[in-house]
Design a protein around this motif. Structure first.
Motif, short mmCIF file in Angstrom:
data_model
loop_
_atom_site.label_atom_id
_atom_site.label_comp_id
_atom_site.label_asym_id
_atom_site.label_seq_id
_atom_site.Cartn_x
_atom_site.Cartn_y
_atom_site.Cartn_z
N GLU A 18 0.83 -1.20 0.00
CA GLU A 18 0.00 0.00 0.00
C GLU A 18 0.87 1.26 0.00
N HIS A 19 1.95 1.24 0.77
CA HIS A 19 2.86 2.39 0.81
C HIS A 19 3.49 2.61 -0.57
N CYS A 20 3.89 1.52 -1.21
CA CYS A 20 4.45 1.62 -2.56
C CYS A 20 3.45 2.24 -3.53
N LEU A 21 2.19 1.87 -3.41
CA LEU A 21 1.16 2.43 -4.29
C LEU A 21 0.98 3.93 -4.06
N GLU A 22 1.08 4.36 -2.81
CA GLU A 22 0.97 5.79 -2.51
C GLU A 22 2.08 6.57 -3.22
N ILE A 23 3.29 6.03 -3.19
CA ILE A 23 4.41 6.68 -3.86
C ILE A 23 4.23 6.60 -5.38
N ALA A 24 3.85 5.42 -5.88
CA ALA A 24 3.71 5.21 -7.32
C ALA A 24 2.65 6.13 -7.92
N ALA A 25 1.67 6.53 -7.15
CA ALA A 25 0.64 7.43 -7.66
C ALA A 25 1.22 8.76 -8.12
N THR A 26 2.42 9.10 -7.67
CA THR A 26 3.06 10.36 -8.07
C THR A 26 3.93 10.19 -9.30
N TRP A 27 4.17 8.97 -9.73
CA TRP A 27 5.10 8.72 -10.83
C TRP A 27 4.57 9.14 -12.19
N LEU A 28 3.30 9.49 -12.27
CA LEU A 28 2.76 10.00 -13.53
C LEU A 28 3.47 11.30 -13.91
N ALA A 29 4.12 11.93 -12.95
CA ALA A 29 4.83 13.18 -13.19
C ALA A 29 6.26 12.97 -13.69
N SER A 97 -2.86 1.78 -12.68
CA SER A 97 -4.05 0.94 -12.50
C SER A 97 -3.67 -0.54 -12.36
N GLU A 98 -2.74 -0.98 -13.21
CA GLU A 98 -2.27 -2.37 -13.12
C GLU A 98 -1.60 -2.65 -11.78
N ALA A 99 -0.78 -1.72 -11.32
CA ALA A 99 -0.13 -1.89 -10.02
C ALA A 99 -1.17 -1.95 -8.90
N ARG A 100 -2.16 -1.10 -8.99
CA ARG A 100 -3.23 -1.10 -7.98
C ARG A 100 -4.02 -2.40 -7.99
N ARG A 102 -2.60 -5.44 -9.06
CA ARG A 102 -1.72 -6.58 -8.79
C ARG A 102 -1.09 -6.58 -7.41
N TRP A 103 -0.49 -5.47 -7.01
CA TRP A 103 0.30 -5.48 -5.77
C TRP A 103 -0.53 -5.84 -4.54
N PRO A 104 -1.73 -5.27 -4.38
CA PRO A 104 -2.53 -5.67 -3.21
C PRO A 104 -2.96 -7.14 -3.26
N ARG A 105 -3.24 -7.66 -4.47
CA ARG A 105 -3.62 -9.07 -4.58
C ARG A 105 -2.45 -9.97 -4.21
N LEU A 106 -1.26 -9.63 -4.67
CA LEU A 106 -0.09 -10.41 -4.30
C LEU A 106 0.15 -10.33 -2.80
N ALA A 107 0.05 -9.13 -2.24
CA ALA A 107 0.26 -8.96 -0.80
C ALA A 107 -0.81 -9.74 -0.01
N ARG A 108 -2.04 -9.71 -0.49
CA ARG A 108 -3.11 -10.45 0.19
C ARG A 108 -2.85 -11.96 0.11
N SER A 109 -2.22 -12.42 -0.96
CA SER A 109 -1.85 -13.83 -1.05
C SER A 109 -0.87 -14.21 0.06
N TYR A 110 0.04 -13.30 0.38
CA TYR A 110 0.95 -13.53 1.51
C TYR A 110 0.15 -13.65 2.81
N VAL A 111 -0.74 -12.68 3.04
CA VAL A 111 -1.51 -12.67 4.28
C VAL A 111 -2.32 -13.96 4.42
N ASN A 112 -2.98 -14.36 3.35
CA ASN A 112 -3.78 -15.58 3.40
C ASN A 112 -2.92 -16.82 3.59
N ARG A 113 -1.82 -16.89 2.89
CA ARG A 113 -0.95 -18.07 2.99
C ARG A 113 -0.35 -18.16 4.38
#
Length: 160
Positions: A18-29, A97-100, A102-113
């Protein structure tokens, strides 16, 4: 980030994504110029995004192999010292959009596993890390995002 003994260590992975996504949201610049860190590592938003995603995938595969009693395959990913031609592409709204997606789904896979393996977080797996140590390591994916950092329109490339 060290978690308490009873807290699912993979929650730190989810928070990091989630923190990575917050930073990545600024990369459009991003203005297309490389960001150089430590005087030698070249970074672009696409490269940081690739490294974040690869790291999540690579270590999730490692966790699955360890829990299955198998030997994890060595990582075939290109490391941070390599900048691929595709890393120079613009980081677009679609990439974000792709990162938003994929990354949470992958992270959620860790939490579930990790939830299904709660009694095994600290079992020694020599020569590999414990599951807790793997989660702590993966939660450091924020390092990749921080190499690019938070960008604003009008910023010039800088050396960090």
């Amino acid at each position: 980030m060290h978690t308490s003994e009873n807290t699912n260590p993979a929650l730190a992975v989810a928070a990091a994504a989630e923190h990575c996504l917050e930073i990545a949201a600024t990369w459009l610049a991003w203005d297309g110029r490389p960001i150089v860190t430590d005087g030698e590592n070249v970074w672009t938003p696409a490269k940081a995004a690739r490294r974040i995603q690869d790291h999540l995938i690579d270590h999730l595969a490692e966790v699955e192999a360890l829990l299955a009693g198998d030997v994890p395959d060595p990582s075939p990913w290109q490391g941070r010292a390599v900048t691929l031609d595709s890393d120079w592409a613009r980081f677009t709204e679609s990439d974000l959009s792709e990162a938003r997606a994929r990354w949470p789904r992958l992270a959620r896979s860790y939490v579930n596993r990790y939830a299904t393996a709660s009694g095994e977080w600290d079992v020694p797996r020599t020569p590999n890390w414990t599951l807790r140590e793997i989660a702590e390591h993966v939660s450091e994916i924020t390092w990749y995002a921080e190499q690019v950092g938070r960008l604003r329109f009008g910023d010039s490339a800088e050396i960090r």
